[in-house]
Write a protein that holds these residues in place. Structure first.
Motif, PDB file in Angstrom:
ATOM      1  N   LYS A 195      -4.458  -2.897  -2.789  1.00  0.00           N
ATOM      2  CA  LYS A 195      -5.011  -2.007  -3.808  1.00  0.00           C
ATOM      3  C   LYS A 195      -6.365  -1.444  -3.383  1.00  0.00           C
ATOM      4  N   HIS A 251      -5.650   1.238  -0.886  1.00  0.00           N
ATOM      5  CA  HIS A 251      -5.049   2.402  -1.537  1.00  0.00           C
ATOM      6  C   HIS A 251      -6.085   3.185  -2.340  1.00  0.00           C
ATOM      7  N   ASP A 252      -6.851   2.478  -3.164  1.00  0.00           N
ATOM      8  CA  ASP A 252      -7.812   3.128  -4.053  1.00  0.00           C
ATOM      9  C   ASP A 252      -9.129   3.458  -3.368  1.00  0.00           C
ATOM     10  N   ARG A 291       2.934  -6.533  -8.092  1.00  0.00           N
ATOM     11  CA  ARG A 291       1.771  -7.341  -8.445  1.00  0.00           C
ATOM     12  C   ARG A 291       1.665  -8.646  -7.677  1.00  0.00           C
ATOM     13  N   LEU A 293       2.333   1.676  -3.448  1.00  0.00           N
ATOM     14  CA  LEU A 293       1.324   2.152  -4.401  1.00  0.00           C
ATOM     15  C   LEU A 293       1.192   3.673  -4.329  1.00  0.00           C
ATOM     16  N   ARG A 298       0.839  -1.203   0.000  1.00  0.00           N
ATOM     17  CA  ARG A 298       0.000   0.000   0.000  1.00  0.00           C
ATOM     18  C   ARG A 298       0.876   1.257   0.000  1.00  0.00           C
ATOM     19  N   ASP A 347       3.790  -0.502  -8.203  1.00  0.00           N
ATOM     20  CA  ASP A 347       2.796  -1.565  -8.069  1.00  0.00           C
ATOM     21  C   ASP A 347       3.482  -2.926  -8.095  1.00  0.00           C
ATOM     22  N   SER A 377      -2.197  -8.520  -2.359  1.00  0.00           N
ATOM     23  CA  SER A 377      -2.132  -7.390  -3.296  1.00  0.00           C
ATOM     24  C   SER A 377      -3.517  -6.808  -3.572  1.00  0.00           C
TER      25      SER A 377
END
Length: 161
Positions: free
Chosen positions: A118, A121-122, A19, A12, A9, A17, A114
């Motif tokens: 994400k 983070h998003d 993966r 990111l 995180r 990134d 992962s």
């Protein structure tokens, strides 16, 4: 790596990134002993390596001393987590195999690291109006159930205790 989700995180946020992780000792330690309650690097080192991470510059018997010319806290933390991850991985692999959770770890838990990083983070989209409506409905229902419980008991009491 130890606690890859948080590291991923953070990366990111810098536009990096990763993966796929090859290993996450925090996840493996949780699966190997889900009753331990804590899975930070210090606890994992004590539980699986029978070592404490020294931080005061002294090395007592049974401690891993990572006190070095590294003065930056983030660098020291990364060095500790990396060393513990490398040392504890074979033990965790063996325990996951013994308790037959190695497949769950490899096929489900590790790939989700992962995905969760994400999502954190998003963020995720939610229907705020629907959640507020659900909150009001559940609140009303809860209040009605508490009144029913009080009536059945013949007196008021704290149902949350």
């Amino acid at each position: 790596m130890h606690d890859g989700r948080n590291a991923m995180r953070g990366l990111l946020a810098m536009g990096i990134d990763i993966r796929r992780l090859s290993y996450d000792t925090a996840i493996a330690a949780y699966l190997a002993d889900s009753s331990a309650g804590a899975y930070d690097v210090g606890t994992v080192a004590e539980r699986w390596l029978r070592r404490r991470i020294a931080g005061d510059g002294t090395t007592a018997s049974g401690q891993l001393d990572f006190e070095s010319p590294i003065h930056d806290g983030a660098q020291r933390t990364a060095a500790c987590e990396s060393a513990v991850a490398v040392l504890v991985q074979p033990m965790l692999d063996q325990e996951l195999h013994r308790v037959q959770l190695d497949g769950l770890y490899s096929n489900t838990e590790l790939p989700l690291v992962s995905v969760l990083a994400k999502m954190e983070h998003d963020g995720i989209a939610v229907d705020r109006a629907a959640l507020e409506s659900l909150e009001a409905s559940l609140g009303s229902r809860s209040s009605a159930l508490v009144k029913t419980l009080h009536a059945l008991a013949g007196k008021e009491f704290n149902v949350n205790s």
